[in-house]
Scaffold this motif. Structure first.
Motif, mmCIF file in Angstrom:
data_model
loop_
_atom_site.group_PDB
_atom_site.id
_atom_site.type_symbol
_atom_site.label_atom_id
_atom_site.label_comp_id
_atom_site.label_asym_id
_atom_site.label_seq_id
_atom_site.Cartn_x
_atom_site.Cartn_y
_atom_site.Cartn_z
ATOM 1 N N VAL A 30 0.844 -1.196 0.000
ATOM 2 C CA VAL A 30 0.000 0.000 0.000
ATOM 3 C C VAL A 30 0.881 1.248 0.000
ATOM 4 O O VAL A 30 1.817 1.362 0.785
ATOM 5 N N ASP A 210 -3.001 7.701 -8.488
ATOM 6 C CA ASP A 210 -4.200 6.877 -8.384
ATOM 7 C C ASP A 210 -5.423 7.757 -8.542
ATOM 8 O O ASP A 210 -5.384 8.971 -8.297
ATOM 9 N N THR A 214 -10.794 4.692 -6.402
ATOM 10 C CA THR A 214 -10.103 3.548 -6.975
ATOM 11 C C THR A 214 -11.027 2.340 -7.022
ATOM 12 O O THR A 214 -12.104 2.318 -6.405
ATOM 13 N N TYR A 216 -10.369 -0.350 -5.581
ATOM 14 C CA TYR A 216 -10.420 -0.838 -4.197
ATOM 15 C C TYR A 216 -11.551 -0.160 -3.427
ATOM 16 O O TYR A 216 -12.289 -0.819 -2.685
ATOM 17 N N ASP A 217 -11.702 1.155 -3.591
ATOM 18 C CA ASP A 217 -12.783 1.867 -2.910
ATOM 19 C C ASP A 217 -14.139 1.301 -3.305
ATOM 20 O O ASP A 217 -15.012 1.088 -2.450
ATOM 21 N N ARG A 336 -5.091 -4.915 -1.469
ATOM 22 C CA ARG A 336 -5.419 -3.493 -1.601
ATOM 23 C C ARG A 336 -4.551 -2.796 -2.640
ATOM 24 O O ARG A 336 -5.051 -2.015 -3.460
ATOM 25 N N GLU A 340 -5.973 -0.550 -5.738
ATOM 26 C CA GLU A 340 -5.864 0.902 -5.637
ATOM 27 C C GLU A 340 -5.235 1.517 -6.879
ATOM 28 O O GLU A 340 -5.412 2.707 -7.138
#
Length: 480
Positions: A30, A210, A214, A216-217, A336, A340
């Motif tokens: 991350v 990013d 993203t 991931y979100d 993650r 992301e």
């Protein structure tokens, strides 16, 4: 002690590139951005492929985790890559002829390699082989997945007519399941291993940025809704607020964003918090700074909740400077970091996923665990099925605010900001098919993000002088 074995990342991201031999591993921690030795292109201006690397972890019921390598187990990997995109166009051939499916490939130990080189597509009854990439294992028996070479074509020479639906065309992106079997050396047992998924996508031309939202979100919100992950109840400025603000600030390097957010961190003044939140809560565009244009979607409910607590002063001001990348590779960090680096909107049709693929991925019922697609419910090739065919057609057409970290619009070149990313190289969809590798990458250099490795000069040969010139120009951040 009960133990569950899982492959991570749960969803890995590979990207096409036309360098025949050079590649780099995608983000694994991350906050980490890729830094390939020598840059994102090889010495002949060919884009390096991004590989997705997979590992197996033992998750013990006491909360500890242990990586499973060739030192503690015999590992066999299996990957099945498929491209179904031509079946979504107005082709008249039977669907079975339009699915590029070379079948699964397996590796039985360290330092092995298999290629996806037998899949075909048949237009007018004439099959054409379309390689989709390869899999490798390293000396620790991690799995490395490499996708195709960014080759798109019409075997019959049909012109590109649309950003999305182009009959008689194919490309070489793909997706599919990743599975493994293990035999532990300690007791010769073979416990089950939870599988993963891999998506092969187009290149990301601003790899040190990013999106404000993203992938991931987006998927985190799905995981919360499905009960796989608990919603956060507290907000950290460094962990939750800063990433949204910084991604908005970074947009200035890939888009003309008049009035972009410039407040220095930490942003804690009441007036500033209220002004920013009002923009976030009401605007369709999530980056705080983008003018009117195609909607990329709002912040997720989880993101908005963090920003609401920040606006209300109910957050922890733990700011001590820009957060450092994650120090160690972890299972959750792998999950993650991969996602992301992908866009979380717009999905019409999208970059890494879109259309039907988004419908599949945004339904919690299609997951067996957090971020882990259920192999019994999702078929190989379904995630990328309804993306644009070929990807370059949409990449050319959908400019201006859609996906600026994947497709920059305006860049800083040779010290001059606001220059068109594609001008001088790309003038049509056909140009994008033929010349996408000549476009530059936007990378961080000090306090700025600048374009490097643009290949539109006369010196495009393979001689030592041309190679030296390109290296010098890349080093100094000028077009090459």
């Amino acid at each position: 002690m009960a133990t569950v074995y899982r492959i991570h990342p749960a969803i890995g991201i590979a990207r096409v590139g036309n360098s025949p031999t050079e590649f780099f591993i995608g983000p694994e921690r991350v906050g980490q951005f890729p830094e390939p030795p020598g840059g994102f292109k090889d010495s002949q201006c060919r884009v390096k492929r991004q590989a997705a690397r997979f590992r197996i972890y033992a998750h013990h019921d006491n909360g500890s985790v242990e990586e499973i390598t060739s030192a503690v187990a015999n590992i066999s990997w299996t990957v099945h890559l498929v491209n179904k995109k031509a079946t979504n166009s107005s082709n008249t051939e039977p669907a079975a002829d339009l699915i590029i499916d070379p079948g699964a490939r397996s590796l039985g130990g360290p330092n092995q390699q298999q290629t996806f080189d037998t899949g075909t597509i048949g237009f007018a009854g004439i099959p054409v082989i379309v390689p989709l990439g390869e899999i490798r294992s390293d000396d620790q028996n991690h799995l490395v997945v490499l996708g195709g070479f960014g080759h798109s074509a019409s075997p019959q020479g049909t012109a590109l007519v649309d950003f999305y639906n182009n009959p008689d065309w194919h490309d070489d992106v793909s997706d599919g399941p990743v599975s493994a079997t293990i035999t532990l050396l300690s007791d010769n047992s073979s416990p089950p291993v939870a599988g993963a998924w891999v998506i092969v996508a187009p290149p990301k031309f601003a790899p040190h940025q990013d999106s404000a939202i993203t992938l991931y979100d987006r998927l985190l919100q799905v995981m919360i809704g499905g009960g796989f992950v608990a919603a956060a109840s507290a907000t950290s400025y460094s962990q939750h607020v800063y990433p949204i603000l910084q991604r908005a600030r970074d947009t200035q390097w890939v888009e003309n964003t008049a009035g972009h957010h410039t407040w220095p961190d930490p942003v804690i003044a009441d007036a500033d918090r209220n002004a920013i939140f009002a923009r976030l809560a009401s605007a369709e565009m999530p980056a705080l700074n983008q003018p009117a244009g195609p909607p990329t979607g709002r912040l997720t409910a989880e993101q908005l909740a963090h920003m609401q607590r920040w606006k209300d002063g109910a957050f922890t001001n733990d700011w001590v400077g820009v957060p450092a990348p994650q120090s160690a590779i972890t299972p959750d960090g792998l999950d993650r970091a991969a996602l992301e680096a992908c866009v979380g909107g717009a999905f019409d049709p999208g970059i890494e996923v879109g259309g039907l693929g988004v419908f599949l991925m945004l339904q919690s019922a299609n997951y067996s665990a957090a971020f882990r697609l259920n192999h019994a419910l999702v078929s190989p090739g379904n995630v990328t099925w309804t993306l644009s065919c070929p990807w370059q057609a949409d990449f050319h057409e959908c400019v201006e605010h859609w996906w600026p970290v994947a497709h920059p619009n305006y860049v800083t070149r040779g010290g001059v900001a606001g220059q068109s990313w594609t001008a001088g190289i790309i003038g049509s969809k056909a140009d994008m098919v033929d010349k996408w590798n000549k476009l530059g990458f936007v990378v961080r250099q000090g306090s700025q993000h600048v374009e490097v490795a643009r290949c539109d000069t006369a010196c495009t040969g393979t001689g030592w002088l041309c190679r030296l010139l390109r290296r010098c120009l890349q080093f100094f951040g000028r077009k090459s």
